[in-house]
Design an enzyme around this catalytic site. Sequence first.
Site, PDB file in Angstrom:
ATOM      1  N   ASP A   1       0.905  -1.174  -0.097  1.00 13.07           N
ATOM      2  CA  ASP A   1       0.065  -0.016  -0.016  1.00 13.07           C
ATOM      3  C   ASP A   1       0.823   1.278  -0.058  1.00 13.07           C
ATOM      4  OD1 ASP A   1      -3.353   0.745   0.765  1.00 13.07           O
ATOM      5  OD2 ASP A   1      -1.592   2.272   1.331  1.00 13.07           O
TER       6      ASP A   1
ATOM      7  N   ASN B   1      -1.783  13.170  -3.982  1.00  8.88           N
ATOM      8  CA  ASN B   1      -3.026  13.860  -4.707  1.00  8.88           C
ATOM      9  C   ASN B   1      -3.129  15.192  -4.401  1.00  8.88           C
ATOM     10  OD1 ASN B   1      -3.535  11.545  -6.368  1.00  8.88           O
ATOM     11  ND2 ASN B   1      -4.799  10.652  -4.886  1.00  8.88           N
TER      12      ASN B   1
ATOM     13  N   ASP C   1      -1.655   9.287 -10.367  1.00  6.74           N
ATOM     14  CA  ASP C   1      -1.768   8.014 -11.281  1.00  6.74           C
ATOM     15  C   ASP C   1      -0.507   7.745 -11.808  1.00  6.74           C
ATOM     16  OD1 ASP C   1      -4.468   8.308 -10.994  1.00  6.74           O
ATOM     17  OD2 ASP C   1      -4.932   8.794 -12.807  1.00  6.74           O
TER      18      ASP C   1
ATOM     19  N   GLU D   1      -4.913   2.324  -3.975  1.00 12.44           N
ATOM     20  CA  GLU D   1      -3.404   2.443  -4.319  1.00 12.44           C
ATOM     21  C   GLU D   1      -2.850   1.166  -3.502  1.00 12.44           C
ATOM     22  OE1 GLU D   1      -5.185   3.137  -1.887  1.00 12.44           O
ATOM     23  OE2 GLU D   1      -3.867   4.167  -0.166  1.00 12.44           O
TER      24      GLU D   1
HETATM   25  N1  LIG Z   1      -4.137   9.178  -8.313  1.00 15.25           N
HETATM   26  C1  LIG Z   1      -4.965   8.368  -7.623  1.00 15.25           C
HETATM   27  N2  LIG Z   1      -5.125   8.220  -6.507  1.00 15.25           N
HETATM   28  C2  LIG Z   1      -5.867   7.164  -6.045  1.00 15.25           C
HETATM   29  C3  LIG Z   1      -6.107   6.098  -6.747  1.00 15.25           C
HETATM   30  N3  LIG Z   1      -6.833   5.173  -6.145  1.00 15.25           N
HETATM   31  C4  LIG Z   1      -6.906   5.697  -4.647  1.00 15.25           C
HETATM   32  N4  LIG Z   1      -6.389   6.909  -4.654  1.00 15.25           N
HETATM   33  C5  LIG Z   1      -6.043   7.970  -3.599  1.00 15.25           C
HETATM   34  O1  LIG Z   1      -5.460   7.325  -2.630  1.00 15.25           O
HETATM   35  C6  LIG Z   1      -5.589   8.006  -1.267  1.00 15.25           C
HETATM   36  C7  LIG Z   1      -5.812   6.778  -0.243  1.00 15.25           C
HETATM   37  O2  LIG Z   1      -5.876   7.612   0.939  1.00 15.25           O
HETATM   38  P1  LIG Z   1      -5.796   6.959   2.197  1.00 15.25           P
HETATM   39  O3  LIG Z   1      -6.779   5.870   2.219  1.00 15.25           O
HETATM   40  O4  LIG Z   1      -6.029   8.089   3.276  1.00 15.25           O
HETATM   41  O5  LIG Z   1      -4.299   6.555   2.581  1.00 15.25           O
HETATM   42  P2  LIG Z   1      -2.905   7.113   2.467  1.00 15.25           P
HETATM   43  O6  LIG Z   1      -3.097   8.856   2.203  1.00 15.25           O
HETATM   44  O7  LIG Z   1      -2.097   6.694   1.164  1.00 15.25           O
HETATM   45  O8  LIG Z   1      -2.297   7.099   3.781  1.00 15.25           O
HETATM   46  P3  LIG Z   1      -1.837   5.839   4.488  1.00 15.25           P
HETATM   47  O9  LIG Z   1      -2.314   4.674   3.560  1.00 15.25           O
HETATM   48  O10 LIG Z   1      -2.213   5.645   5.786  1.00 15.25           O
HETATM   49  O11 LIG Z   1      -0.246   5.841   4.264  1.00 15.25           O
HETATM   50  C8  LIG Z   1      -7.276   8.733  -1.517  1.00 15.25           C
HETATM   51  O12 LIG Z   1      -6.628  10.122  -1.504  1.00 15.25           O
HETATM   52  C9  LIG Z   1      -7.384   8.306  -2.995  1.00 15.25           C
HETATM   53  O13 LIG Z   1      -8.122   9.118  -3.617  1.00 15.25           O
HETATM   54  C10 LIG Z   1      -5.929   6.210  -8.106  1.00 15.25           C
HETATM   55  O14 LIG Z   1      -6.127   5.207  -8.984  1.00 15.25           O
HETATM   56  N5  LIG Z   1      -5.141   7.111  -8.547  1.00 15.25           N
END
Ligand SMILES: Nc1nc2c(ncn2[C@@H]2O[C@H](COP(=O)(O)OP(=O)(O)OP(=O)(O)O)[C@@H](O)[C@H]2O)c(=O)[nH]1
Length: 271
Positions: free
Chosen positions: A137, A145, A154, A180
Amino acid sequence: MDADASPSRRDPNALRWEALRAWVLEAGLARANLFYTCGVLAASMSISGAITWLAGRSVATALAATAVCVLSVAPLTGYVVLKLLYELERSRQTIRQLAITDELTGSFNRRHFREVGEVELLRARRYGTPLALILIDADHFKRVNDTHGHQCGDVLLREISLACRATLRSTDLLARLGGEELAVLLPQTDLAGALAMAERIRQEVARLALAWRDETVEATISLGVAALRPEMTSLDALLHEADVALYDAKRSGRNRVCGARWQTAAAGVAG
Ligand SMILES: Nc1nc2c(ncn2[C@@H]2O[C@H](COP(=O)(O)OP(=O)(O)OP(=O)(O)O)[C@@H](O)[C@H]2O)c(=O)[nH]1
């Protein structure tokens, strides 16, 4: 609906070609060949029949005319049929590839991961071979983002996936499970081997430096690792154990690898 796109307004030749493609697809190779052979013979005999009648009903002329017709009609028709079948086969392969691929990262998708995972689990249980799973992850991805934009997120996700793929063996399977989160299935690999592989992946991703507009964007990932135990009868059980390990990696500071708790303790490996 766009009126110009309705079937009645479209080019009749294109419609005929589409109908032929659909028919061959439905009929399949064997039936298409049978119809094709019968069609060529029927057409040849009809033409030769007409020539024979015009030429005075000579059997020799009829046979010669049939041979000429078969030889002249068959290569051209054969070429068309073969080309059609070749195109259909290519379309089938493309469709199959699209059905198992994650569009953003180019790795396999969740559905394919589950399909292969179930088979590998059965194989490992049947032959008593090891099987391991790494859940990955991206860390603080929301921040990426928010700071650089979704498009940058992306591209970074794609780079992370490529970095993982570059580290793996050809028998390992990398898939994007969603968002992600990525997963790697490692057949013939025990916990110690999977932990070592996970650490290599972590280091490879930590080296990433994505040039985005005027800035450099870096990435880190957290990884949870689990290995199949005899009492595990489903892929979900393995996923659950890797998920708990991933949670440990997040909770203990991110950018690290954690093994399934009791497995690392029992095996005496550093997790
Ligand atoms: N650009 C992009 N962002 C994505 C995609 N899928 C998920 N995300 C973003 O990934 C982020 C995941 O956020 P969180 O679940 O809070 O996790 P994090 O910010 O990575 O924090 P931790 O996992 O705790 O380290 C969200 O802002 C989603 O919008 C994708 O396909 N493309």
